[in-house]
Design a protein around this motif. Sequence first.
Motif, PDB file in Angstrom:
ATOM      1  N   VAL A 123      18.908 -18.036  80.234  1.00 59.39           N
ATOM      2  CA  VAL A 123      17.463 -18.184  80.446  1.00 59.39           C
ATOM      3  C   VAL A 123      17.040 -17.452  81.717  1.00 59.39           C
ATOM      4  CG1 VAL A 123      15.681 -19.851  81.087  1.00 59.39           C
ATOM      5  CG2 VAL A 123      17.168 -20.308  79.144  1.00 59.39           C
ATOM      6  N   THR A 124      17.823 -17.620  82.793  1.00 60.33           N
ATOM      7  CA  THR A 124      17.479 -16.961  84.054  1.00 60.33           C
ATOM      8  C   THR A 124      17.438 -15.455  83.874  1.00 60.33           C
ATOM      9  OG1 THR A 124      18.750 -18.709  85.102  1.00 60.33           O
ATOM     10  CG2 THR A 124      18.008 -16.915  86.517  1.00 60.33           C
ATOM     11  N   ILE A 125      18.498 -14.934  83.245  1.00 63.99           N
ATOM     12  CA  ILE A 125      18.558 -13.475  83.056  1.00 63.99           C
ATOM     13  C   ILE A 125      17.377 -12.980  82.233  1.00 63.99           C
ATOM     14  CG2 ILE A 125      19.828 -11.700  81.780  1.00 63.99           C
ATOM     15  CD1 ILE A 125      22.256 -12.497  83.103  1.00 63.99           C
ATOM     16  N   SER A 126      17.054 -13.703  81.155  1.00 61.69           N
ATOM     17  CA  SER A 126      15.959 -13.229  80.300  1.00 61.69           C
ATOM     18  C   SER A 126      14.638 -13.270  81.062  1.00 61.69           C
ATOM     19  CB  SER A 126      15.882 -14.058  79.029  1.00 61.69           C
ATOM     20  OG  SER A 126      15.423 -15.354  79.324  1.00 61.69           O
ATOM     21  N   CYS A 127      14.439 -14.300  81.900  1.00 59.32           N
ATOM     22  CA  CYS A 127      13.195 -14.378  82.669  1.00 59.32           C
ATOM     23  C   CYS A 127      13.123 -13.243  83.685  1.00 59.32           C
ATOM     24  CB  CYS A 127      13.071 -15.721  83.390  1.00 59.32           C
ATOM     25  SG  CYS A 127      12.643 -17.076  82.298  1.00 59.32           S
ATOM     26  N   VAL A 128      14.241 -12.931  84.315  1.00 61.43           N
ATOM     27  CA  VAL A 128      14.254 -11.854  85.305  1.00 61.43           C
ATOM     28  C   VAL A 128      13.996 -10.504  84.631  1.00 61.43           C
ATOM     29  CG1 VAL A 128      15.684 -10.582  86.942  1.00 61.43           C
ATOM     30  CG2 VAL A 128      15.718 -13.074  86.948  1.00 61.43           C
ATOM     31  N   ILE A 129      14.663 -10.284  83.484  1.00 60.50           N
ATOM     32  CA  ILE A 129      14.435  -9.022  82.771  1.00 60.50           C
ATOM     33  C   ILE A 129      12.971  -8.911  82.358  1.00 60.50           C
ATOM     34  CG2 ILE A 129      14.986  -7.703  80.683  1.00 60.50           C
ATOM     35  CD1 ILE A 129      17.795  -8.791  80.839  1.00 60.50           C
ATOM     36  N   GLY A 130      12.412 -10.021  81.861  1.00 59.35           N
ATOM     37  CA  GLY A 130      11.000 -10.030  81.475  1.00 59.35           C
ATOM     38  C   GLY A 130      10.106  -9.677  82.648  1.00 59.35           C
ATOM     39  N   ALA A 131      10.474 -10.203  83.840  1.00 61.63           N
ATOM     40  CA  ALA A 131       9.653  -9.964  85.032  1.00 61.63           C
ATOM     41  C   ALA A 131       9.696  -8.501  85.457  1.00 61.63           C
ATOM     42  CB  ALA A 131      10.121 -10.861  86.177  1.00 61.63           C
ATOM     43  N   CYS A 132      10.811  -7.827  85.183  1.00 64.22           N
ATOM     44  CA  CYS A 132      10.933  -6.412  85.574  1.00 64.22           C
ATOM     45  C   CYS A 132      10.319  -5.492  84.530  1.00 64.22           C
ATOM     46  CB  CYS A 132      12.396  -6.022  85.744  1.00 64.22           C
ATOM     47  SG  CYS A 132      13.254  -7.037  86.925  1.00 64.22           S
ATOM     48  N   PHE A 133      10.043  -6.056  83.349  1.00 65.37           N
ATOM     49  CA  PHE A 133       9.667  -5.231  82.214  1.00 65.37           C
ATOM     50  C   PHE A 133       8.155  -5.237  82.066  1.00 65.37           C
ATOM     51  CE2 PHE A 133       9.144  -4.480  77.686  1.00 65.37           C
ATOM     52  CZ  PHE A 133      10.018  -3.441  77.493  1.00 65.37           C
ATOM     53  N   PRO A 134       7.481  -4.085  82.278  1.00 64.01           N
ATOM     54  CA  PRO A 134       6.030  -4.086  82.174  1.00 64.01           C
ATOM     55  C   PRO A 134       5.584  -4.097  80.718  1.00 64.01           C
ATOM     56  CG  PRO A 134       6.824  -1.927  82.856  1.00 64.01           C
ATOM     57  CD  PRO A 134       8.025  -2.751  82.558  1.00 64.01           C
ATOM     58  N   ALA A 135       5.132  -5.243  80.251  1.00 64.13           N
ATOM     59  CA  ALA A 135       4.704  -5.322  78.861  1.00 64.13           C
ATOM     60  C   ALA A 135       3.395  -6.078  78.783  1.00 64.13           C
ATOM     61  CB  ALA A 135       5.755  -6.038  78.020  1.00 64.13           C
ATOM     62  N   CYS A 136       2.760  -5.977  77.630  1.00 64.70           N
ATOM     63  CA  CYS A 136       1.515  -6.667  77.395  1.00 64.70           C
ATOM     64  C   CYS A 136       1.833  -7.758  76.377  1.00 64.70           C
ATOM     65  CB  CYS A 136       0.526  -5.669  76.829  1.00 64.70           C
ATOM     66  SG  CYS A 136      -1.147  -6.215  76.863  1.00 64.70           S
ATOM     67  N   GLU A 137       1.002  -8.795  76.294  1.00 60.69           N
ATOM     68  CA  GLU A 137       1.392  -9.901  75.431  1.00 60.69           C
ATOM     69  C   GLU A 137       1.447  -9.540  73.953  1.00 60.69           C
ATOM     70  OE1 GLU A 137      -1.182  -9.890  77.598  1.00 60.69           O
ATOM     71  OE2 GLU A 137      -2.602 -11.467  77.085  1.00 60.69           O
ATOM     72  N   CYS A 138       0.717  -8.500  73.555  1.00 58.70           N
ATOM     73  CA  CYS A 138       0.785  -8.163  72.133  1.00 58.70           C
ATOM     74  C   CYS A 138       1.933  -7.200  71.856  1.00 58.70           C
ATOM     75  CB  CYS A 138      -0.526  -7.593  71.634  1.00 58.70           C
ATOM     76  SG  CYS A 138      -1.534  -6.867  72.892  1.00 58.70           S
ATOM     77  N   GLY A 139       2.304  -6.407  72.852  1.00 54.79           N
ATOM     78  CA  GLY A 139       3.404  -5.465  72.648  1.00 54.79           C
ATOM     79  C   GLY A 139       4.757  -6.142  72.653  1.00 54.79           C
ATOM     80  N   ILE A 140       4.814  -7.342  73.240  1.00 55.05           N
ATOM     81  CA  ILE A 140       6.120  -7.947  73.451  1.00 55.05           C
ATOM     82  C   ILE A 140       6.624  -8.699  72.217  1.00 55.05           C
ATOM     83  CG2 ILE A 140       5.444 -10.190  74.411  1.00 55.05           C
ATOM     84  CD1 ILE A 140       7.575  -9.289  76.693  1.00 55.05           C
ATOM     85  N   VAL A 141       5.696  -9.110  71.337  1.00 51.31           N
ATOM     86  CA  VAL A 141       6.124  -9.899  70.177  1.00 51.31           C
ATOM     87  C   VAL A 141       7.095  -9.133  69.266  1.00 51.31           C
ATOM     88  CG1 VAL A 141       5.365 -11.223  68.178  1.00 51.31           C
ATOM     89  CG2 VAL A 141       4.073 -11.343  70.279  1.00 51.31           C
ATOM     90  N   PRO A 142       6.764  -7.879  68.868  1.00 54.51           N
ATOM     91  CA  PRO A 142       7.741  -7.163  68.044  1.00 54.51           C
ATOM     92  C   PRO A 142       9.093  -6.958  68.736  1.00 54.51           C
ATOM     93  CG  PRO A 142       5.887  -5.730  68.627  1.00 54.51           C
ATOM     94  CD  PRO A 142       5.513  -7.133  68.994  1.00 54.51           C
ATOM     95  N   GLY A 149       7.429 -11.448  80.537  1.00 56.39           N
ATOM     96  CA  GLY A 149       7.105 -10.029  80.309  1.00 56.39           C
ATOM     97  C   GLY A 149       5.665  -9.682  80.634  1.00 56.39           C
ATOM     98  N   PRO A 150       4.688 -10.326  79.977  1.00 60.85           N
ATOM     99  CA  PRO A 150       3.301  -9.965  80.246  1.00 60.85           C
ATOM    100  C   PRO A 150       2.768 -10.530  81.560  1.00 60.85           C
ATOM    101  CG  PRO A 150       3.517 -11.262  78.217  1.00 60.85           C
ATOM    102  CD  PRO A 150       4.814 -11.327  78.925  1.00 60.85           C
ATOM    103  N   LEU A 151       3.364 -11.624  82.036  1.00 57.71           N
ATOM    104  CA  LEU A 151       2.814 -12.320  83.202  1.00 57.71           C
ATOM    105  C   LEU A 151       3.177 -11.637  84.506  1.00 57.71           C
ATOM    106  CD1 LEU A 151       1.399 -14.784  84.447  1.00 57.71           C
ATOM    107  CD2 LEU A 151       3.554 -15.992  84.308  1.00 57.71           C
ATOM    108  N   ILE A 152       4.445 -11.256  84.618  1.00 57.60           N
ATOM    109  CA  ILE A 152       4.910 -10.720  85.893  1.00 57.60           C
ATOM    110  C   ILE A 152       5.242  -9.257  85.740  1.00 57.60           C
ATOM    111  CG2 ILE A 152       6.597 -10.991  87.748  1.00 57.60           C
ATOM    112  CD1 ILE A 152       6.989 -13.862  86.752  1.00 57.60           C
ATOM    113  N   ASN A 153       4.395  -8.406  86.245  1.00 55.30           N
ATOM    114  CA  ASN A 153       4.739  -6.992  86.331  1.00 55.30           C
ATOM    115  C   ASN A 153       3.814  -6.315  87.328  1.00 55.30           C
ATOM    116  OD1 ASN A 153       2.481  -5.673  84.961  1.00 55.30           O
ATOM    117  ND2 ASN A 153       3.244  -6.645  83.113  1.00 55.30           N
ATOM    118  N   PRO A 154       4.182  -5.137  87.803  1.00 51.46           N
ATOM    119  CA  PRO A 154       3.452  -4.521  88.915  1.00 51.46           C
ATOM    120  C   PRO A 154       1.952  -4.370  88.677  1.00 51.46           C
ATOM    121  CG  PRO A 154       5.464  -3.332  88.471  1.00 51.46           C
ATOM    122  CD  PRO A 154       5.340  -4.341  87.395  1.00 51.46           C
ATOM    123  N   ILE A 155       1.561  -4.022  87.433  1.00 53.10           N
ATOM    124  CA  ILE A 155       0.142  -3.801  87.178  1.00 53.10           C
ATOM    125  C   ILE A 155      -0.635  -5.110  87.301  1.00 53.10           C
ATOM    126  CG2 ILE A 155      -1.491  -2.804  85.563  1.00 53.10           C
ATOM    127  CD1 ILE A 155       1.101  -1.626  84.185  1.00 53.10           C
TER     128      ILE A 155
END
Lengths: 291, 334
Positions: free
Chosen positions: B93-112, B134-140
């Motif tokens: 869970v920790t790893i997936s949350c960290v990867i999500g945080a580094c990954f700039p995605a939008c909430e609709c792009g992440i579902v597929p 993914g959608p919550l934590i990213n630089p933008i």
Amino acid sequence: MTFHIQQAFRAVILAAFTWLLINLHLNGDIAKYINPKYDLLSKTAAYVFFFLFFIQLFRIWSRKKKHEHQCHHECSHDHPRSPVKKMISYSILIFPLMTGFLLPPQTLGAGAAAKKGTVLTPKTAESQMQAETEVDPSLYDHKGMVVDRKEIKQGEYDENMKRLDHDRVIHMKDEVFEPYYGRINAEPEKYIGRTVKMTGFVYKEESFQSNQLALTRFLITHCVADASSIGFLTEFDEAYTIEQDTWMEVEGILHITQYDGFEIPMLKISSWKIISEPNEPYVYPVYIKIK
Amino acid sequence: MNRSVWIHLLNFTEIIVLAAITYFAVIKKMMNVEFITFQIPASFLQLNTIFLSILIEAMPFVLIGVLIAGFIQIFVSEEQVEKWIPKNRCAAVTISCVIGACFPACECGIVPIVRRLVAKGVPIYAGVGFLLTGPLINPIVIFSTYMAFGNDMRIAGLRMGVGFAAAMIISLIMSLFFKKNQLKVQPHQETIRESKRKASFFVRVWDMFKHSIDEFFVMGKYLILGAFFASFIQTYVSAQSLLQVGEGWASSTLVMMGLAYVLSLCSEADAFIGASFRHMFPMSSILAFLIYGPMIDLKNTFMLASVFNMKFVISLIVLITITVFTCVSFLAWL
């Protein structure tokens, strides 16, 4: 060789999406949907659609044997099996294409502002800091997404802000509307007695007096869906004669008034004229570029 | 009616619609546009404008999402996934949350993307962690929040920090209740793996794009449905009526979360909207708006419901709601 009608249909849909996006960019209507700063992003989407269309072309005809092979892949996607379901799902995909080609975009007006309910907002402590601290450039230059933004340089921004403090008339041009509005709204007492020149559309609330109307612009961050309305309350005798959604250019002296128990800035109008809707009806947040 | 008759009828309809699209796209300029528009109420035109703007805004992100999903489908094998994901649930869970945080995605792009990852054997709780951060934590998102709140790092920081904590809690709780992959359609992996091994690189890239197209046609319709409902609510339901309910911080937090859900804004653009409510609601309610929106919204629910079991989607929504509310209340109480 077999002709796959469904694959052909998908190719047409991909082509239509490409076409729709390119068309919006060519005739300039795209500005009625999204912040022009994100033009590059939606242009890229058009190119990707075109590329996928190109790939899809090769799937329309296939040899029998190859088709069986393809089916292995496609089975992992949940295709609706019954023709009725298929029809429904394709009509959903076609719907935005039809409305996109057929219906003209509509500029948001007073009706939408009433629904959002945030036109006249009193000052907030946080907004006093508006754009005064420096922006970390590494955060800013992130990816291609912001490359196309029409940023202004820090120097130019400071120049604009200085003019807000020193010019005889505060002219709220489109490119400075949002930062000027933020500043004035945060500390209206600092600007009492100054002359403000602005354009906007007329918005009225029931609680307004007959000599009052709000002159408003929509602020678009990303797309029309995230629009919020910003503007000033104004006062002049003929206000009741002017219909909602009329575009006006006004000049007036800034006062402070009470509204809903809050202190808000208000313009006592000295001169006004009715104008036609400007080509760029929306305003956008300003991003400062630091070199 | 006979099935083959239906299919013929369908093919026939497809051809007609095809012709209709071409006809309208070409002819429209020559027709008198006024003729059509004056019969349509202005509110529908406004709905349509908002609807299309959400689609135009979301399309680039969905396309990126389906391309990545296609890439995962063809180039990532189940063995690799098994090797990368830790056996330990907390670590996963920790790893997936960290990867999500580094990954700039939008909430609709992440579902597929999540759908493909889970089909490849990523545990469902790790998928949830990725889906939430993914959608919550990213630089933008950090940058736009920073700008919207008068260049104040505090809100942006809280949004990231509390959001990350909430995402961890949600994924861990989900891991207790859901073990299987929760996909509606179970993947047929054996056949794909066999045919793939033999293929050359070029063929695999080609397959990747074909998968991306199929993915687009699966996801596209749910995106369109979600965008339509969100714009419908924006046009016909007044936010003001919602806002009047919000007296007291508990109900105002719930109102803001409800607003985040129905507005379905992109996480990169919701900060200015959140900021415009500052004078009405306490900071904790605004924070709830900023954290809840990227995790789940109306548009997203349609897409999730197309991929995962209904029971799973509903549990996820309920859990996100409770956790975000609790986290934000806890913060307000501090």
